[in-house]
Design a protein around this motif. Structure first.
Motif, mmCIF file in Angstrom:
data_model
loop_
_atom_site.group_PDB
_atom_site.id
_atom_site.type_symbol
_atom_site.label_atom_id
_atom_site.label_comp_id
_atom_site.label_asym_id
_atom_site.label_seq_id
_atom_site.Cartn_x
_atom_site.Cartn_y
_atom_site.Cartn_z
ATOM 1 N N ARG A 42 -20.668 -25.567 23.640
ATOM 2 C CA ARG A 42 -20.811 -24.465 24.772
ATOM 3 C C ARG A 42 -21.173 -25.706 25.904
ATOM 4 O O ARG A 42 -21.919 -26.869 25.521
ATOM 5 C CB ARG A 42 -21.872 -23.604 24.742
ATOM 6 C CG ARG A 42 -23.237 -23.906 24.744
ATOM 7 C CD ARG A 42 -23.989 -22.691 25.389
ATOM 8 N NE ARG A 42 -25.327 -22.903 25.216
ATOM 9 C CZ ARG A 42 -26.183 -23.402 26.056
ATOM 10 N NH1 ARG A 42 -25.739 -24.317 26.969
ATOM 11 N NH2 ARG A 42 -27.509 -23.547 25.597
ATOM 12 N N ARG B 106 -32.955 -14.081 32.949
ATOM 13 C CA ARG B 106 -32.542 -15.274 32.615
ATOM 14 C C ARG B 106 -31.522 -15.813 33.557
ATOM 15 O O ARG B 106 -31.558 -16.884 34.058
ATOM 16 C CB ARG B 106 -32.138 -15.479 31.211
ATOM 17 C CG ARG B 106 -31.965 -17.160 30.861
ATOM 18 C CD ARG B 106 -31.771 -17.236 29.438
ATOM 19 N NE ARG B 106 -30.536 -16.646 28.875
ATOM 20 C CZ ARG B 106 -30.245 -16.694 27.619
ATOM 21 N NH1 ARG B 106 -31.225 -17.183 26.512
ATOM 22 N NH2 ARG B 106 -29.260 -16.297 27.294
ATOM 23 N N TYR C 257 -21.728 -23.649 17.094
ATOM 24 C CA TYR C 257 -23.033 -24.416 16.955
ATOM 25 C C TYR C 257 -23.171 -24.665 15.540
ATOM 26 O O TYR C 257 -22.756 -24.244 14.704
ATOM 27 C CB TYR C 257 -24.091 -23.595 17.259
ATOM 28 C CG TYR C 257 -23.988 -22.809 18.764
ATOM 29 C CD1 TYR C 257 -23.392 -21.791 19.014
ATOM 30 C CD2 TYR C 257 -25.055 -23.282 19.820
ATOM 31 C CE1 TYR C 257 -23.169 -21.257 20.458
ATOM 32 C CE2 TYR C 257 -25.014 -22.615 21.114
ATOM 33 C CZ TYR C 257 -23.995 -21.701 21.242
ATOM 34 O OH TYR C 257 -24.137 -21.090 22.602
#
Ligand SMILES: Nc1nc2c(ncn2[C@@H]2O[C@H](COP(=O)(O)OP(=O)(O)O)[C@@H](O)[C@H]2O)c(=O)[nH]1
Ligand SMILES: Nc1ncnc2c1ncn2[C@@H]1O[C@H](COP(=O)(O)OP(=O)(O)O)[C@@H](O)[C@H]1O
Length: 308
Positions: free
Chosen positions: A157, A254, A198
Motif C-alpha cells: 500500500r 482518522r 502486508y
C-alpha cells in the motif's frame, strides 16, 4: 493323582494381565521422568509428544510428576507454577487445554532461558480490528519503550501522510513483494482489506530472538494465525475498542479512507472481533499509554493468564 491346585480362572488372568500392564506403564513413566531429569530428553519434547499422543506414555504423565521431573523444580515450585499457570494438579499432560499447554510451554521456555543466563524473550503479536489503535499503541511503544523491538512490515500500500519508509513500513511494489515471498524472506504475509499485501520480514525477527530480545509484531488476524501455527510459543494479544461505536468514530475520525473503504473495513472489523477468542490475551485501548503499558507488561515474563 496330585491335585493340580487351583488353576487360575479367567478373572484372575485378567487381574494379573492388568497389574502387569500397570507395572509396565509405571516403569515407562518412570523412564520418561528419568530422561527429563537426566537432560537426555527436554521437557519441551515430552510436552509436545503428549500433545501428539494424549493417551501415550507422555500424555498419561500427571502435570505434577512431569514438573517434578524437571531439574530444580521441587514440590513448592511445582505447586506455585500450577497456581500461576491456572492448571489443576489432577491434570495429565494429554488432557491440557490449548491455552494451558501454551502457558506451560512458555513457562518451560523461560526457565530454560533463565537457566542458560539468557533473558527470556518473547515473540508477541498485536492484532485487532482496523482503527482500534494498533498503530497508535505500537507507535507509542516505539517512542517510549526502546528495549522493545517493533517489527517493520513490508507492504504494497502507498504511505499515508507522515509515514516514513523503513519506520512505519517498507513500502514496496508488487514485483518486490513477490520476490520476497519467493525468496522465503517473509515469516508470514496476507492481503488485507481485499486490497494491499502486508508481510513480516523473517530475518530481523530471528536475529532479535537469537539475541534474546522480545519482538512485537503488529499484524492482522490472518498473520496472527500464521504466526501461531509457525511458533506456538508466541503470545497473541487482541486489542479491543472500548465500544463498537468508538471504533466507528475512530475509523471515520482518522479520515484516511473514503466512505466506501470505511464500510468495507468496518465489515472486516466485525469478522476480526469475532475471532478474539483465538488470542491469549485481550487489551482494551481506552487510553493509548495505558494499553501500551499493558502490552509491554505482557511482553515481559508474566505467566498470570487473563484467560481461564
Ligand atoms: N498479516 C500482516 N498484516 C499486517 C502486517 N503489517 C500490518 N498488517 C495489518 O494490515 C492492516 C492494515 O494496516 P494499515 O494499512 O496500517 O491500516 P489499518 O487497517 O487502519 O491499521 C492492519 O490490520 C495491520 O495490522 C504484516 O506484516 N502482516
Ligand atoms: N485510545 C484512543 N483514544 C482515542 N482515539 C484513539 C485511541 N487510539 C487510537 N486512536 C485514534 O484512532 C484512529 C485509528 O488509530 P490507528 O492507530 O490508526 O488504528 P489501527 O492501526 O488499529 O488501524 C486514529 O485516528 C488514532 O489517533
Amino acid at each position: 493323582m496330585a491335585e493340580l491346585g487351583n488353576r487360575p480362572t479367567p478373572p484372575d488372568v485378567d487381574r494379573v494381565a492388568a497389574s502387569r500392564a500397570a507395572i509396565a506403564a509405571r516403569r515407562a513413566r518412570a523412564a520418561v521422568k528419568a530422561t527429563i531429569a537426566s537432560g537426555d530428553v527436554s521437557s519441551l519434547t515430552v510436552l509436545d509428544r503428549s500433545s501428539e499422543e494424549p493417551e501415550g506414555i507422555e500424555g498419561r504423565l500427571r502435570v505434577t510428576e512431569f514438573l517434578l521431573s524437571v531439574p530444580a523444580i521441587g514440590t513448592t515450585k511445582m505447586h506455585e507454577a500450577l497456581e500461576r499457570l491456572a492448571i489443576s494438579p489432577a491434570k495429565r499432560l494429554g488432557g491440557l487445554g490449548k491455552h494451558q499447554r501454551v502457558r506451560l510451554r512458555e513457562y518451560l521456555v523461560d526457565r530454560e532461558a533463565a537457566n542458560h543466563g539468557r533473558r527470556p524473550n518473547r515473540l508477541v503479536v498485536l492484532a485487532g480490528p482496523t482503527a482500534v489503535g494498533k498503530g497508535s499503541v505500537a507507535g507509542y511503544i516505539r517512542e517510549n519503550y526502546p528495549d522493545v523491538l517493533l517489527s517493520v512490515s513490508a507492504t504494497t500500500r502507498s504511505p499515508r501522510p507522515g509515514e516514513v519508509d523503513g519506520v512505519n513500513y517498507f513500502f514496496v511494489d508488487d514485483a518486490e513483494f513477490d520476490r520476497m515471498i519467493g525468496a522465503g524472506e517473509l515469516l508470514e504475509w496476507a492481503t488485507v482489506h481485499n486490497a494491499s499485501r502486508y508481510g513480516t520480514p523473517r530475518r530481523p525477527i530471528e536475529q532479535a530472538l537469537e539475541a534474546g530480545r522480545s519482538v512485537l509484531l503488529e499484524i492482522d488476524l490472518q498473520g496472527a494465525r500464521s504466526v501461531r501455527a509457525a511458533m506456538p510459543e508466541a503470545r497473541l494479544i487482541f486489542l479491543l475498542p472500548p465500544t463498537w461505536e468508538e471504533l466507528v468514530r475512530r475509523l471515520i475520525g482518522r479520515g484516511t479512507e473514503d466512505s466506501a473503504e470505511q464500510q468495507r473495513r468496518l465489515e472486516t472489523a466485525k469478522v476480526e472481533l469475532a475471532a478474539q477468542d483465538e488470542f491469549d490475551y485481550r487489551v482494551v485501548n481506552s487510553d493509548v499509554a495505558d494499553a501500551a503499558r499493558e502490552v509491554v507488561d505482557l511482553m515481559k515474563i508474566r505467566t498470570a493468564p487473563s484467560r481461564s
